[in-house]
Design a protein around this motif. Structure first.
Motif, PDB file in Angstrom:
ATOM      1  N   LEU A  33       0.800  -1.213   0.000  1.00 15.84           N
ATOM      2  CA  LEU A  33       0.000   0.000   0.000  1.00 15.84           C
ATOM      3  C   LEU A  33       0.841   1.274   0.000  1.00 15.84           C
ATOM      4  N   LEU A  34       1.889   1.266   0.809  1.00 12.20           N
ATOM      5  CA  LEU A  34       2.694   2.477   0.923  1.00 12.20           C
ATOM      6  C   LEU A  34       3.387   2.834  -0.396  1.00 12.20           C
ATOM      7  N   PRO A  35       4.149   1.892  -0.980  1.00 10.72           N
ATOM      8  CA  PRO A  35       4.743   2.218  -2.288  1.00 10.72           C
ATOM      9  C   PRO A  35       3.677   2.558  -3.330  1.00 10.72           C
ATOM     10  N   LEU A  36       2.570   1.870  -3.269  1.00  9.36           N
ATOM     11  CA  LEU A  36       1.501   2.115  -4.235  1.00  9.36           C
ATOM     12  C   LEU A  36       0.985   3.550  -4.127  1.00  9.36           C
ATOM     13  N   THR A  37       0.827   4.004  -2.893  1.00  6.26           N
ATOM     14  CA  THR A  37       0.352   5.374  -2.686  1.00  6.26           C
ATOM     15  C   THR A  37       1.312   6.378  -3.328  1.00  6.26           C
ATOM     16  N   GLN A  38       2.617   6.127  -3.114  1.00  5.14           N
ATOM     17  CA  GLN A  38       3.631   7.026  -3.687  1.00  5.14           C
ATOM     18  C   GLN A  38       3.564   7.021  -5.216  1.00  5.14           C
ATOM     19  N   TYR A  39       3.548   5.819  -5.799  1.00  2.00           N
ATOM     20  CA  TYR A  39       3.447   5.702  -7.251  1.00  2.00           C
ATOM     21  C   TYR A  39       2.236   6.456  -7.769  1.00  2.00           C
TER      22      TYR A  39
END
Lengths: 285, 372
Positions: free
Chosen positions: A132-138
């Protein structure tokens, strides 16, 4: 069946009743709660005798939530609409992508096909919080956060592997000879896919689509993080009922009834296809 | 009508070679039967011709044209599958019509074509049924109709009578030659049943372990099986096989069976002293009087009537089992001691180590002499 003794029959009925009560009672209780005010719900001891009220449903539909602290706006109907749109669109995209892929994996063993199929399945193993965290950044970089497009994309993590693996099994169950026969009769591989493979795997595709729909509908964490209020589905929207002046049990119950209804109706409607789908393997040739 | 040529076909599945450098020619309008035990590669070969399996090596030529890399739908062949492979979600009519819908024929033309072939195969009354509602025989006829309806110049039939009961199989065995002749197509027919092979084939190709072991007319294969295995596969009841060492006398080559000499007039002296297997068809043996020359004593064990013939199981003095066949209704011993006579001119000699048929001396010359 004929060999069952009366005792067995009684025990069997008892067991079935227990199972039904165990699973149906919460739904029944929620259904009752949705017609009660917070006061009657919280009364001790609880009673199933009460004067029903439609105020919970009214509050949901008008979007005005009356609390002790005053009137609150809630976007439940919009959330419901979002849920329907997101789930339907996600399943549609997953079917369009997943069914041909499942066919390819079922019929053509190419180099690395098992690895690719497994990688797609592994999306289901990863805990959503992990990605979720990397996805949010992307998504912020790509400008996809808080868009329907972005949400539907992320929902493919849920729907696509499910559809791919279930439908692949159904395609594999179709005798290859039946497809060969259609090819030899002079039809292209695409016509064979459309006229033979798709109709024969139809019940399986319906079952997979239904399951994917339910999973998409029930998703909470992706929508919580990646969408703001106006794009959120009911699962996230239900948080709004936890207000500063207490938890609105009556409205939550009404909201649950409303949000369970579409999936429940769909499941009941698709039940016969599910059964048909399970027995597909038995009608070869 | 068209020709089919297979050139040096090799097909492997993983490390297993299913077809091993196989070459075969089928002439225009010929009915060739591929005969062999299961696992011989017959079905793989047929699918390879149809174009649903690709060979690892070799070429497939249909009507002189190289079709090796052509997709199945453009090869213009008709095929009937052993398991029928009907489309379960379509009616019998739509099943049969599928080769016609591919050519975008008009509705009337399709209906007429289907009706015609359905009438021919006597299934015109069940055309609206789905495969589930058809009997096994009707399914099999529907599958055949689907293969025939487009009048393909090359017809591939993969053991179509395998999954139907004995009575139907017998009926179809009589009906099929007429049907296929009316089609005028070149036919490759796969079967495991030697009677079917004999009844339907202009020529028979005997396959085993991915290779073609013998190609010839049914008579050629019956009268001169290339090896012990083929001799065993062709013939019912099974051929009698006895280990012998032929010997030589002034009159020619002979073998000793229970100390009685049986002359093998067809064989040259050079087989003498070799370890051999003597092949005797049950019909080459008959019951004889004890006093007859060359009579061999046996004990009759059991008798089985098989419609047109009666088969007797007898034991020789040395305890070897022998099957004797005679036309039904002719007298013969039922039990106890009896004598048999062996027709040495109908005997085969196989090499014991290689299993190959040993060449007979000038057989052709002898035959033409007999005929004259």
């Amino acid at each position: 069946m004929e060999t069952m003794s009366p005792l067995e029959r009684v025990l069997r009925g008892l067991a079935l009743t227990l199972v039904v009560v165990f699973f149906m009672f919460p739904i029944f209780w929620i259904f009752l709660m949705s017609f009660q005010t917070n006061e009657t719900i919280l009364a001790i001891p609880p009673s199933i005798v009460f004067s029903p009220t439609l105020s919970n449903y009214a509050a949901l539909i008008t979007g005005k939530l009356q609390t002790a602290a005053g009137t609150l706006d809630i976007a439940f109907m919009r959330n419901l609409g979002n849920s329907i749109f997101l789930s339907v669109a996600s399943v549609a995209v997953a079917l369009v992508l997943g069914v041909p892929a499942a066919y390819a994996f079922a019929r053509h063993k190419f180099k690395g096909s098992e690895d690719i199929a497994f990688t797609l399945l592994s999306f289901r193993f990863a805990p959503p919080l992990l990605v979720l965290l990397p996805l949010t950044q992307y998504f912020q970089w790509l400008g996809l956060s808080n868009t329907y497009f972005g949400l539907i994309w992320v929902y493919q993590l849920i729907c696509l592997p499910l559809i791919l693996w279930i439908v692949r099994g159904y395609f594999e169950d179709i005798s290859a000879d039946v497809e060969y026969a259609y090819r030899i009769a002079g039809h292209s591989w695409f016509a064979t896919f459309r006229k033979i493979a798709l109709p024969l795997a139809g019940p399986g595709i319906a079952a997979a689509g239904l399951l994917a729909f339910i999973f998409a509908w029930n998703n909470f964490v992706f929508a919580l993080v990646l969408a703001s209020a106006d794009k959120q589905p009911v699962t996230v929207g239900a948080l709004a009922f936890v207000t500063s002046s207490g938890i609105q049990y009556g409205q939550i119950a009404a909201a649950i009834v409303l949000s369970v209804t579409p999936t429940l109706a769909l499941a009941l409607y698709a039940q016969r296809y599910l059964v048909e789908g399970l027995s597909l393997g038995a009608v070869k040739g | 009508m068209t020709t089919l040529q297979l050139k040096n076909i090799v097909k492997r599945y993983k490390s297993q070679t299913v077809l091993d450098d196989l070459t075969l020619d089928v002439a225009d309008g010929e009915r060739l039967v591929l005969f062999g035990p299961s696992g011989a590669g017959k079905t793989v070969l047929l699918r390879l011709v149809a174009g649903v399996i690709e060979p690892d090596e070799g070429r497939v030529l249909i009507g002189g044209e190289d079709m090796t890399d052509v997709d199945a739908e453009h090869r213009g062949v008709g095929m009937a599958f052993q398991n029928f492979a009907l489309f379960p979600h379509m009616s019998a009519f739509d099943n049969i019509a599928s080769p016609l819908t591919a050519t975008r024929s008009s509705k009337e033309k399709i209906a007429a074509g289907v009706q015609k072939v359905a009438k021919l195969l006597k299934i015109d009354h069940v055309l609206t049924h789905h495969p589930k509602a058809l009997s096994n025989g009707q399914k099999q006829r529907t599958a055949l109709a689907r293969a025939l309806v487009g009048s393909p110049p090359l017809l591939l039939l993969d053991d179509p009578l395998r999954n139907v009961d004995a009575k139907l199989r017998f009926e179809m065995r009589l009906e099929l030659p007429r049907l296929l002749a009316a089609q005028g197509a070149t036919v490759v027919y796969v079967t495991q049943d030697y009677k079917e092979a004999m009844a339907l084939g202009d020529r028979i190709a005997v396959m085993a372990a991915g290779r073609i072991r013998q190609v010839g007319t049914p008579q050629e294969i019956y009268n001169a099986p290339a090896d012990i295995e083929i001799a065993r596969l062709f013939g019912d009841p099974t051929i009698n096989l006895l280990d012998v060492v032929p010997q030589r006398s002034g009159e020619g080559v002979f073998v000793e069976l229970s100390n009685v000499r049986v002359r093998l007039a067809d064989y040259d002296a050079d087989v003498a002293g070799k370890e051999c297997v003597l092949g005797l068809r049950p019909e080459a043996i008959s019951f004889a009087d004890a006093v007859a020359p060359g009579a061999i004593p046996v004990t009759v064990e059991a008798e089985t009537p098989l419609n047109e013939k009666t088969v007797t199981l007898a034991l020789t003095a040395r305890g070897r089992e022998i099957l004797v066949s005679r036309p039904a209704g002719t007298p013969g011993p039922v039990a106890g001691p009896a004598h048999i006579a062996v027709n040495g001119t109908q005997a085969f000699l196989f090499d014991k180590t290689s299993g190959a048929l040993l060449p007979r001396a000038d057989l052709a010359a002898k035959r033409s002499g007999e005929a004259a």
